[in-house]
Structure formats: structure tokens, C-alpha cells
Design an enzyme around this catalytic site. Sequence first.
Site, PDB file in Angstrom:
ATOM      1  CB  CYS A 121      -7.299 -18.127  40.201  1.00 60.62           C
ATOM      2  SG  CYS A 121      -5.406 -17.767  39.934  1.00 60.62           S
ATOM      3  CG  HIS A 260      -8.041 -22.416  40.478  1.00 60.28           C
ATOM      4  ND1 HIS A 260      -7.893 -21.839  38.736  1.00 60.28           N
ATOM      5  CD2 HIS A 260      -6.900 -21.780  40.808  1.00 60.28           C
ATOM      6  CE1 HIS A 260      -7.079 -20.947  38.799  1.00 60.28           C
ATOM      7  NE2 HIS A 260      -6.334 -21.146  39.895  1.00 60.28           N
ATOM      8  CG  ASN A 290      -3.438 -20.816  37.731  1.00 63.30           C
ATOM      9  OD1 ASN A 290      -4.285 -20.250  37.441  1.00 63.30           O
ATOM     10  ND2 ASN A 290      -2.842 -20.678  38.942  1.00 63.30           N
TER      11      ASN A 290
END
Length: 346
Positions: A121, A260, A290
Site C-alpha cells: 500500500c 492511505h 483498501n
Amino acid sequence: MIARAAANGLKVGIRGIGASVPSRIVSNSEIAELVETSDEWIVERTGIRERRVAEPGVGASELAVPAARDALRAAQVDASSLDLVIVATITPDMPFPATAAFLADELGAGKVAAYDLQAGCTGFVYALSQAYGSIAAGLAKRVLVVGVDLLTKYLDWHDRGTCVLFGDGAGAAVVETVGEGGFLGFELGNDGSHADDLCVPAGGTRAPATTATVDQKLHTMRMNGREVFKFATRVMVTSAERVLGIAGMQPEDVDLYAPHQANKRIIDHAVRQLGIPSERVILNVDRYGNTSAASIPICLAESLRNGMLRPGTTLLMTGVGTGLSWGSALMVWGDAVSGSHDGARG
Ligand code: COA
């Protein structure tokens, strides 16, 4: 790894940005038909309401193509003018060659240098720093940075600890020298002692695919959610503070924060600790879950379109992910524009 950017007067920034997500929306209620969970639990513990899921047969490069084309169109440049394509992904088309090779070819970028970067990520932030470094060192003039992940392909849809969290998406940015604004600093790190806390155990050279690895579901994601949560809440704050420090700035100098998008509780914690007002924080985890390396560029594309991100905006981006890795980038936004992100492709 930490560095102040633009110290030598060289302004490098983002010229155009694009994003794309699959059209198929999967709601929490749909997942509750597969595992013992509920919309209420998922919303309360993560802030996620729905996510996008790519169709079978769609790989990373296919989802990245419209995002990359949007970024190139927004920057008003042709793919043939690129010197380098960096694709940040942990869900490549194939173990090799690089997804960047397929993407560059599909875009018509010619014999451009192209490689993948694996930092989960945090991948988009890592890739921005590499683009900046390549330009600052004179290796490249124009770099396409892509963050794309289709983690739904690596999920065990019977593991409620992971399958509720992730969605698919892609984002892209054209990075080059700019007249106004540009990057102010980067801070990147990784703690490999936590590598097993978020991984796909098989399919690599340690455990190549066998019928046994398939039977044991070792090709799907394994996550120690509590450890990752603790780690993420800590580094989101320390990384942001470090990059602000190297640029001589305070959290109150941040006009827009693109964290994020993993879990709303992680973001809320970071925002509280840093003291950034909530109206300066981008939040779309409710709609996409996500999306890993795509999460920050999707935030940027949406913020440009809704006016939160404007020329002169001081923008802080912080990612955290498998590795366990983390990274922050700080920049002043120039006059970059967003492509036609319509939130429904692939
Ligand atoms: N639905 C219902 N219950 C669930 C559930 C789900 N989807 N997932 C876990 N639970 C249960 C657990 O089994 C546990 O039950 P128990 O008490 O009977 O053992 C209970 O909820 C609490 O589990 P816990 O792990 O403490 O929950 P949590 O509040 O920490 O939330 C995560 C779990 C996964 C949402 C959270 O740990 C998290 O977000 N971690 C970070 C993950 C992440 O961001 N990864 C990517 C990083 S880039």
C-alpha cells in the site's frame, strides 16, 4: 530514508493524474452472505461500506490502462514521450515479466524503461520518490507512476478478517519538472521483522504452487490484523512528522492530507495525533475499501475533481502496507489537472 526535495531549486511535481476502478460494486451485505459478519460491524470497525471488484480475467495492467491514459491526457503528453514507467503493485499480471512491460506496450510508450515496484500500500509513495530521484539525477525527464492493485484476487472469501477490507483500483500520475510547486520531501521505511504479518505465503520461490499449496489456500492473503493495526497507527504519525520536519513545516501547514485508505479508525487516529482538521483530510475508504497502491492516487484524482486539491495546496501523502513498509511525500500542488475519472471501468 529521508530527504528534502527541491533543495537545489529543481521543481519536480505531478503534471496530470488519472484513476480507474472496476464497475462492479460489492456491498457489505453481499459479503455477509459469504462469511459471518454484518454491515454494522464492518462500518463500525473499518468505515468501509462497499468496494469495487474486477471481473475474472482482468489483470493489473488492464485496470491500469484507463488510469494511465487519463493521466497522460490530463498532462497533455503522449505516451511516446515517457522515459520511464514505474508500476507499484503487489498483484501483478504474472510473477514475471513486470506489469509495467505490458502497460507500457499497451500505452504505445515504445522502448521506454519499465519496471514494477513492490511496496504494498506504500507503493505509490515509493514510486513517486523514485520518479523524483530519476528526474533529479538526470536519468529521466518524464515518468509515468502507476499504483494498481487487485487484492480481491488474492482474498480467501471465507476469511472474515481480510475479505471485508480490500477492493480493486488503479491510479496514475505523470511526474516531471514543473514551473510552480513540486515535491518538498520524502520519508520512506520498512520493518522486515513484521514481514509475515501481511503476506501471501505461496506462489513465490519459497513455496512454488503445488496442489498442496492450493488445497491449503496458501495463495491467499494472511494477515495479523491487530499487529498491522498497531503498526499502522504508529507509523502514519511518525512518518508524517518526519517529512514535515525535514521541510521545516508543522501539521498546521498541511492544506490537504491524503492518508492511505485502509481503515477509517487508523486515519482518525493519525489525524487526531497530528492535529490536522478533518475538513483537510481525504476520505473515500467507505466507497472503495483498501485499494492498496491505488488508494492515494484515487484520492488525488477525486480531490482535483471536487476542488479540494488546487494549485498552491500543500499536500501530505502517507502510506503504510505490507513489508511492513511506510512512506510519506510532501509537495505543493502545481497546475496539474485530473483526467476523466468516472469511477467505473475494468
Ligand atoms: N465481522 C465480524 N467480526 C469480525 C470480523 C468481521 N469481518 N473480523 C474479525 N471479527 C471478530 C474477531 O474474530 C474477534 O472476535 P473474538 O473477539 O470472538 O475473537 C473480534 O471481531 C475482534 O477482533 P479484532 O481483530 O480485535 O478486531 P479489530 O477491531 O482489530 O478489527 C480489523 C479487525 C482487521 C478490522 C483491524 O484489526 C484492522 O483494520 N487491522 C489493520 C488491517 C489493515 O489495514 N491491513 C492493511 C494494511 S495496508
